[in-house]
Design a protein around this motif. Structure first.
Motif, short mmCIF file in Angstrom:
data_model
loop_
_atom_site.label_atom_id
_atom_site.label_comp_id
_atom_site.label_asym_id
_atom_site.label_seq_id
_atom_site.Cartn_x
_atom_site.Cartn_y
_atom_site.Cartn_z
N ASN A 175 -3.16 -12.41 -4.81
CA ASN A 175 -2.53 -11.33 -5.43
C ASN A 175 -3.43 -10.44 -6.10
OD1 ASN A 175 -0.32 -12.15 -3.89
ND2 ASN A 175 0.78 -12.69 -5.68
N CYS A 178 -5.70 -8.96 -3.99
CA CYS A 178 -5.17 -7.88 -3.14
C CYS A 178 -5.08 -6.47 -4.01
CB CYS A 178 -3.69 -8.14 -2.70
SG CYS A 178 -3.79 -9.25 -1.36
N HIS A 179 -4.53 -6.85 -5.21
CA HIS A 179 -4.32 -5.91 -6.29
C HIS A 179 -5.53 -4.99 -6.48
CE1 HIS A 179 -2.00 -3.74 -9.37
NE2 HIS A 179 -2.96 -3.94 -9.94
N LYS A 217 0.90 -6.62 2.71
CA LYS A 217 -0.12 -5.60 2.25
C LYS A 217 -1.16 -5.38 3.39
CE LYS A 217 -0.73 -4.68 -2.50
NZ LYS A 217 -0.16 -5.63 -3.54
#
Lengths: 655, 242
Positions: A175, A178-179, A217
């Motif tokens: 995550n 991704c962020h 995402k």
């Protein structure tokens, strides 16, 4: 400073190269490092010799020396990279020599050749598990990673991807990446060169694996164009690109039930991966593993694979011996998955006589291959039809399997036990083959193992072995195993072993009256153990197995029934036994069914003591509970309760 | 490339129409061919791709100046690649290995088959030069460990060593290994590996297009008589035999 000479018998130990590697003359040093580099590239044996000789720290010293020319640094970095390539001892030596921070520092060197060489070496290091874990949670680390991925230089982008592939393991790390926008950067690389494309696909797969949030995402990235680019790459001309694109799609498909679920894409994946099996290199070695993860536990996928003639394809592949062990392992695992649920696959497997090839592999020198062959055998032997026909219970299959029970490798032993567990669920005439091959002794030995997975699977195999076995067979096993050992297995520290031990006892005491006697051997040591476990365990599976043990015993003679009554309803209740009513009122219908079965057997009307027991049960409130259970939502419970009440009324009616 | 696809599609259409073997005259055929529009730049790219992949640096440089077609790879890297290829072709395998390693150390470190073939070529050169003792030592020291790692390599190694067993190699069943074609084979394997490491296609596109042309002509021959190209070097249309 004189170097210590290494007095050893190997060819290169008297090599003066060590002196030259640390010569003060730059030219001599340069030539020596280049020479070492050229000797070790592609040559595992030479790498190990030079590592042992202590060449790595000397080569690394040139990297750290600020007087070194760029050319010297390039040679040093290249040599260190080669030491680290494919040899863990090399990675360790390079890390121990302190070269890692220097290589990182050189990534910002002005000379492009130096940057390339350092990036290549770091990539090699990151391919090993020994490489230090990259901390994505540190802001400056993330910035650096993004810088790498943004670079024009292929070696730097490749390094960035390598870091992700090596260090991104948890959902939180996925995550964070991704962020930070890593997905976007990686998708840009899909349009880059061959190596960038491959690096991008591989790291994308790592970031979205088992992470539904990351998958959505990715799927929504550039309004779906990222996903279609990857899908497009499954048709690429390079087989490695096709494989990596498939793995990426697999990550999407397996971690979310919303994407890539239509039949067209599923079929496509099956066909592409089957076709990749023909690749003669690494891609062909990895393809069966990808195929496995595509179809594992998914019946619909297995059906599609079957319709695509997957079994045939694997069979053809196996005919081309000798296969690389890695590939062989993958093929057996894939076949195992194919045959795990569908009988049509198993039939096809058996009619193509793939079984012979699997049996041959049971004695393969590579432990992973042996283990995979066992796993495959376990799946195929789920076929009740072929089990009954005695397809597996013959010396050719059983003998090597029994041998594997004393394999030096635990995972092979566990896998062999898995296969044996299925094969011994066989019907009368064949069981002697297993005994003749010395299987029982081996199994009993393994129930005493320190390793709980071995104990578990060995007890499981024995449990299946005893299932519907005749007196001779049961006696043989009982003598070997002994009542006291069985009692200690019931008291094992692992609940899963306890459960299997109870199931084993349940199968022992199943059948004719003589069977029940097993529970009473050695002063009833087994029965006592069952009682103790029932008292203290709260696991449904354990309670259920325990109740079935008692139910089977209660089907015996008067003495046996009384023993069960004593155990369940002791006259001097010390309060620690959960009342039998709790079993009858369990939330789990399987537990309720088992409990009612005990009552059915205790109240069997033809028995002398039935009346007394019925009166007792009445006064304990069991009968009124049974009356309520006639309305049970579970049909099984309802019918058994009616049956028990019928017997009880009958008994009272007669008297 | 689009030219060939268009031709093939037209051939297929003709094929579909033809119930019996149809005759297509030169005029009809040429008209059809002239209907196909091909960009000059595409043709140039095809030529450049051939020159670059095959390593004709001077020609590529000249062609770039004349046609303005930019090569898809740095021409300097071709020189390095050709130096490696030439070294193998001349039997200087050790030199070639060092050059590859300077170019990119990963190539031989991650491609065991290529590495083995280069070492095998080194052994062949030693045998060719009559350095028997050295050859044996080299086989034992460098090649035997690779054979232990890979069954296929072991078989190839055994065959190569068989060269030593014959006083007169012309009698040896694996005498082809000493042939110049073996050097060319090894050289082209290295060439391909270097190209792949540079993210470049390892084969030029032109030859496969010509193969496609031959195949589609063969297919069409069964259905129609038409002016076909038999001599690829001149590409002259030959009148259909009626």
């Amino acid at each position: 400073m004189p170097t210590t000479s290494a007095p050893s018998a190997t060819g290169i130990s008297s090599d003066p190269i060590l002196d030259r590697l640390s010569s003060s003359d730059c030219d001599v040093k340069f030539k020596a490092i280049r020479e070492v580099k050229n000797r070790i590239i592609g040559n595992r044996t030479k790498k190990l010799s030079y590592i042992k000789l202590g060449a790595v720290p000397k080569v690394a010293a040139a990297l750290a020396d600020s007087n070194s020319t760029p050319d010297l640094v390039v040679q040093s970095a290249a040599a260190l990279g080669s030491f680290a390539c494919g040899v863990d001892a090399g990675v360790r030596a390079v890390l121990d020599a302190g070269a890692f921070p220097h290589l990182i520092r050189l990534l910002s060197a002005p000379d492009e050749k130096v940057v390339d060489a350092a990036a290549r070496s770091l990539r090699m290091i990151y391919q090993s598990k020994l490489a230090p874990k990259y901390d994505f949670f540190q802001e400056e680390n993330m910035q650096f990673l993004l810088l790498l991925l943004k670079s024009e230089n292929e070696n730097l982008t490749g390094l960035g991807a390598g870091i992700i592939i090596h260090s991104c393991e948890t959902n939180v790390e996925q995550n964070v990446l991704c962020h930070a926008g890593v997905l976007e950067k990686l998708t840009t690389l899909l349009d880059g060169s061959l190596s960038q494309r491959e690096a991008s696909l591989e790291s994308l797969a790592v970031i979205i694996k088992c992470n539904p949030e990351a998958v959505s995402k990715f799927v929504e990235l550039h309004s779906g164009r990222a996903l279609s680019s990857v899908t497009e790459l499954t048709k690429d001309r390079y087989s490695r690109t096709r494989l990596l694109a498939c793995l990426c799609l697999l990550s999407v498909k397996n971690s979310s039930s919303c994407y890539l679920q239509d039949i067209a894409i599923k079929t496509k994946l099956v066909y592409i991966l089957l076709e990749l099996l023909d690749d003669s290199g690494q891609v062909g070695d990895e393809a069966p593993f990808a195929f496995s993860s595509l179809i594992a536990e998914k019946e619909d996928m297995q059906k599609l694979a079957f319709e695509a003639n997957a079994i045939d394809k694997f069979n053809c592949l196996l005919q081309k011996s000798p296969l690389h062990p890695k590939r062989l392992e993958g093929v057996f695992l894939a076949l195992g998955d194919l045959c795990s649920k569908l009988e049509c696959c198993r039939s096809s497997f058996l009619s193509l006589q793939v079984l012979n090839l699997v049996v041959d592999a049971l004695t393969h020198e590579d432990a992973s291959v042996r283990s995979a062959a066992c796993i495959c055998l376990r799946s195929v032997s789920r076929s009740i039809k072929n089990l009954s026909a005695g397809c597996f219970m013959n010396k050719r299959v059983v003998f090597p399997l029994v041998q594997l029970l004393s394999d030096p490798c635990t995972s092979v032993q566990v896998a062999a036990l898995g296969a044996i567990s299925n094969i011994v669920v066989d019907f009368m005439p064949h069981k002697s083959t297993f005994i003749q091959c010395g299987g029982i002794k081996e199994l009993v030995q393994l129930t005493k193992s320190m390793d709980s997975s071995l104990r578990l699977n060995a007890v499981w195999a024995l449990r299946n072995m005893v299932f519907l076995a005749d007196k001779v067979c049961k006696d043989g096993i009982f003598v070997e195993l002994t009542a006291s050992s069985m009692a200690s297995l019931i008291c094992d520290s692992e609940p899963s072993v306890q459960e299997q031990a109870l199931a084993l006892v349940r199968n022992f005491v199943d059948g004719c009256v003589y069977s029940v006697e097993y529970a009473f051997a050695e002063d009833g040591i087994i029965l006592n153990a069952v009682g103790r476990l029932l008292r203290k365990s709260s696991k449904v599976e354990i309670g259920m197995q325990g109740l079935y043990v008692l139910s089977n015993i209660a089907s015996g003679k008067e003495f046996h029934k009384e023993a069960v009554m004593q155990l369940l309803f002791p006259q001097h209740d010390n309060g620690s036994l959960p009342s039998f009513n709790q079993f009858l009122q369990s939330n789990d219908s399987r537990m309720r069914t088992a409990a009612v079965w005990v009552i059915v057997n205790l109240t069997f009307p033809k028995s002398v003591g039935s009346f007394g027991r019925t009166v007792n049960l009445h006064s304990l409130g069991i009968v009124s509970q049974l009356k309520r259970m006639v309305e049970d939502t579970c049909m099984d419970v309802k019918l058994r309760a009616e049956h028990a009440l019928g017997q009880i009324n009958n008994t009272f009616g007669e008297n | 490339m689009s030219l060939f696809w268009i031709v093939i599609r037209q051939l297929a259409e003709i094929e579909a129409m033809a119930a019996s073997k149809k005759v297509i005259t030169r005029e009809e055929w040429e008209k059809k061919l002239s209907d196909v529009k091909i960009k000059k730049e595409d043709m140039n790219k095809l030529v450049m791709n051939f020159l670059v992949t095959e390593g004709y640096v001077a020609a590529a440089e000249e062609f770039r100046k004349e046609s303005g077609t930019e090569p898809d790879i740095d021409l300097a890297t071709i020189t390095d690649r050709m130096a490696v290829k030439t070294a193998v072709q001349n039997g200087n395998v050790e030199d070639a290995i060092e050059k590859v390693n300077d170019l990119n150390p990963e190539i031989l470190d991650t491609n065991p088959q290529l590495f083995f073939h280069l070492q095998q070529q080194r052994l062949i050169e030693l045998i060719r030069n009559g350095k028997i003792e050295e050859a044996l030592e080299f086989a034992q020291e460098e090649l035997a460990p690779r054979g232990e790692e890979n069954q296929g390599f072991l078989e190839e190694l055994e065959q190569t060593v068989a060269l030593l067993a014959f006083d007169d190699v012309t009698e040896c069943p694996v005498k082809d290994l000493l042939d110049i074609s073996q050097r060319l084979k090894t050289a082209s394997e290295v060439n391909a590996a270097i190209l792949t490491s540079q993210s470049h296609e390892k084969d030029p596109k032109l030859p496969s297009l010509l193969k496609m042309l031959i195949r589609s002509q063969n297919l069409l021959d069964e259905k129609a008589a038409y002016p076909r190209v038999t001599d690829l070097s001149t590409a002259i249309l030959e009148d259909p035999a009626v």
